[in-house]
Design a protein around this motif. Sequence first.
Motif, short mmCIF file in Angstrom:
data_model
loop_
_atom_site.label_atom_id
_atom_site.label_comp_id
_atom_site.label_asym_id
_atom_site.label_seq_id
_atom_site.Cartn_x
_atom_site.Cartn_y
_atom_site.Cartn_z
N THR A 247 -107.59 121.29 15.04
CA THR A 247 -106.29 121.50 14.40
C THR A 247 -106.42 122.39 13.17
OG1 THR A 247 -105.58 119.30 15.13
CG2 THR A 247 -104.29 120.32 13.40
N LEU A 248 -107.51 122.22 12.43
CA LEU A 248 -107.75 123.06 11.26
C LEU A 248 -107.87 124.53 11.65
CD1 LEU A 248 -108.36 123.43 8.25
CD2 LEU A 248 -110.76 122.91 8.75
N CYS A 249 -108.59 124.80 12.72
CA CYS A 249 -108.74 126.20 13.18
C CYS A 249 -107.40 126.80 13.57
CB CYS A 249 -109.72 126.26 14.35
SG CYS A 249 -111.43 125.91 13.90
N SER A 250 -106.60 126.03 14.30
CA SER A 250 -105.28 126.54 14.70
C SER A 250 -104.36 126.70 13.50
CB SER A 250 -104.65 125.62 15.76
OG SER A 250 -104.46 124.32 15.24
N SER A 251 -104.52 125.83 12.50
CA SER A 251 -103.72 125.93 11.27
C SER A 251 -104.09 127.19 10.49
CB SER A 251 -103.93 124.70 10.39
OG SER A 251 -103.50 123.52 11.04
N LEU A 252 -105.37 127.52 10.44
CA LEU A 252 -105.82 128.72 9.76
C LEU A 252 -105.29 129.97 10.46
CD1 LEU A 252 -109.52 127.79 8.92
CD2 LEU A 252 -107.59 127.89 7.34
N GLU A 253 -105.30 129.95 11.79
CA GLU A 253 -104.77 131.10 12.54
C GLU A 253 -103.28 131.27 12.28
OE1 GLU A 253 -105.69 130.44 16.61
OE2 GLU A 253 -107.87 130.72 16.35
N LEU A 254 -102.56 130.15 12.28
CA LEU A 254 -101.11 130.21 12.01
C LEU A 254 -100.86 130.70 10.59
CD1 LEU A 254 -98.16 129.65 12.74
CD2 LEU A 254 -98.53 127.25 12.07
N GLY A 255 -101.62 130.17 9.63
CA GLY A 255 -101.45 130.59 8.24
C GLY A 255 -101.72 132.06 8.04
N GLN A 256 -102.76 132.58 8.69
CA GLN A 256 -103.08 134.01 8.57
C GLN A 256 -101.98 134.87 9.19
OE1 GLN A 256 -106.39 135.49 10.95
NE2 GLN A 256 -107.03 136.79 9.24
N LYS A 257 -101.52 134.49 10.36
CA LYS A 257 -100.47 135.25 11.05
C LYS A 257 -99.20 135.31 10.22
CE LYS A 257 -97.56 134.93 15.20
NZ LYS A 257 -97.30 134.14 16.44
N VAL A 258 -98.77 134.16 9.70
CA VAL A 258 -97.54 134.10 8.92
C VAL A 258 -97.73 134.76 7.56
CG1 VAL A 258 -95.89 132.54 7.83
CG2 VAL A 258 -96.72 132.05 10.13
N GLY A 259 -98.91 134.59 6.96
CA GLY A 259 -99.18 135.17 5.65
C GLY A 259 -99.12 136.69 5.66
N ILE A 260 -99.65 137.31 6.71
CA ILE A 260 -99.60 138.77 6.83
C ILE A 260 -98.15 139.23 6.93
CG2 ILE A 260 -100.18 140.72 8.33
CD1 ILE A 260 -102.76 139.21 9.05
N ARG A 261 -97.38 138.54 7.75
CA ARG A 261 -95.96 138.89 7.91
C ARG A 261 -95.18 138.69 6.62
NH1 ARG A 261 -92.78 135.03 11.75
NH2 ARG A 261 -92.54 133.92 9.79
N LEU A 262 -95.49 137.60 5.91
CA LEU A 262 -94.79 137.29 4.66
C LEU A 262 -95.11 138.32 3.59
CD1 LEU A 262 -92.97 135.05 3.44
CD2 LEU A 262 -95.05 133.90 2.69
N ASN A 263 -96.38 138.72 3.50
CA ASN A 263 -96.79 139.70 2.52
C ASN A 263 -96.13 141.06 2.78
OD1 ASN A 263 -98.64 140.54 0.28
ND2 ASN A 263 -99.42 141.89 1.85
N GLU A 264 -96.06 141.46 4.05
CA GLU A 264 -95.42 142.74 4.39
C GLU A 264 -93.94 142.72 4.02
OE1 GLU A 264 -96.19 143.18 8.53
OE2 GLU A 264 -98.25 143.94 8.24
N ALA A 265 -93.27 141.60 4.28
CA ALA A 265 -91.85 141.50 3.96
C ALA A 265 -91.61 141.54 2.45
CB ALA A 265 -91.26 140.22 4.55
N LEU A 266 -92.49 140.84 1.70
CA LEU A 266 -92.35 140.82 0.25
C LEU A 266 -92.57 142.21 -0.35
CD1 LEU A 266 -92.01 139.30 -2.44
CD2 LEU A 266 -94.48 138.84 -2.38
N MET A 267 -93.65 142.89 0.06
CA MET A 267 -93.96 144.21 -0.49
C MET A 267 -92.87 145.22 -0.12
SD MET A 267 -96.53 143.88 -2.37
CE MET A 267 -96.77 145.63 -2.71
N ASP A 268 -92.32 145.11 1.06
CA ASP A 268 -91.24 146.01 1.45
C ASP A 268 -90.01 145.78 0.59
OD1 ASP A 268 -90.03 147.96 3.42
OD2 ASP A 268 -88.72 146.23 3.77
N THR A 269 -89.72 144.52 0.29
CA THR A 269 -88.58 144.19 -0.55
C THR A 269 -88.80 144.67 -1.98
OG1 THR A 269 -88.06 142.24 0.78
CG2 THR A 269 -87.15 142.32 -1.44
N LEU A 270 -89.99 144.43 -2.52
CA LEU A 270 -90.28 144.83 -3.90
C LEU A 270 -90.26 146.34 -4.08
CD1 LEU A 270 -93.18 142.35 -4.79
CD2 LEU A 270 -90.80 142.26 -5.58
N SER A 271 -90.61 147.07 -3.04
CA SER A 271 -90.62 148.53 -3.14
C SER A 271 -89.21 149.10 -3.23
CB SER A 271 -91.35 149.14 -1.94
OG SER A 271 -90.64 148.89 -0.74
N HIS A 272 -88.20 148.32 -2.85
CA HIS A 272 -86.82 148.80 -2.88
C HIS A 272 -85.97 148.12 -3.96
CE1 HIS A 272 -88.02 149.81 1.30
NE2 HIS A 272 -87.25 150.86 1.10
N ILE A 273 -86.55 147.09 -4.60
CA ILE A 273 -85.73 146.29 -5.51
C ILE A 273 -85.49 147.05 -6.81
CG2 ILE A 273 -87.52 145.08 -6.82
CD1 ILE A 273 -85.95 142.49 -6.26
#
Length: 283
Positions: A247-273
């Motif tokens: 479960t820990l391994c699958s949690s890390l994979e999920l966290g990495q996948k979502v974290g990359i997407r979250l970071n891209e969305a945040l940086m895109d927003t900050l670049s236009h704010i």
Amino acid sequence: MSLCDAEKTFILHGVAENFRSDGRDREGYRPIEIETDIVQHAFGSARLRLANTDILVAVKIEVDTPLPERPFEGKIEFFVDCSANATPDFEGRGGETLAIELSNILASAYKSPKTFNLKKLCILKGKKCWKLYVDILILECGGNLFDAVSLAVKAALFNTKVPLIKSVNIDGDNVELDVSDNVFDCERLDVTNAPVMVTVCKIGDNCVVDPNLAEEQCSVGSIVVAISQEYFSTVTSIGIGSLHAQTLCSSLELGQKVGIRLNEALMDTLSHITSDQDFGFLK
């Protein structure tokens, strides 16, 4: 917040069917709104609202002396204040333990030079450097504090303006700095690799991100992963309970996948704010 057995069962069944009580899937985030440059006397600031969670971050800068073992680096420190108005749990000394935990995980997440280059804050080797004080105020607690705080911190650092040094005068052991008083003579911090945190909770047989307060009550184990681009800067277990190795391994994979997407969305927003607008993302 206390849930009855029927409410917990409803949440468990919803997560199992990949349709949570508020309509999200297991990888979905609640609406996020962000404002920057809202604290007048700070060098950088941001306010972030993740559903009912409300975070205010202000960054202050002062000249300091580098650590002897790191003469080429500046400094960064995190301070968390859990307002008693945020939740009844913070009354008295209730928020101190959480504040220390948040400060420690932020310090750990920003420790690696791959996440935040402190060498950019060095003014004169072994003599003078910039020190960043990142003050975090939790105004309202609606679940998932770690993610909300990390996003607000990154936004505030993105908004931070470091004054330019016009000249450095050295007289023996005395060092005098001529700092520009022009508000437009400044440099922005590079936060491209600064980490964002993703809280992964195991509810029933499945893992979810961005748990609300009710879902946190149903969690049998949680981890917080700090993601910088595509790698982990820290991994921490929070709350009670534990996770099986698989479960820990699958949690890390999920966290990495979502974290990359979250970071891209945040940086895109900050670049236009801009300073007079607020933006939502991941709606």
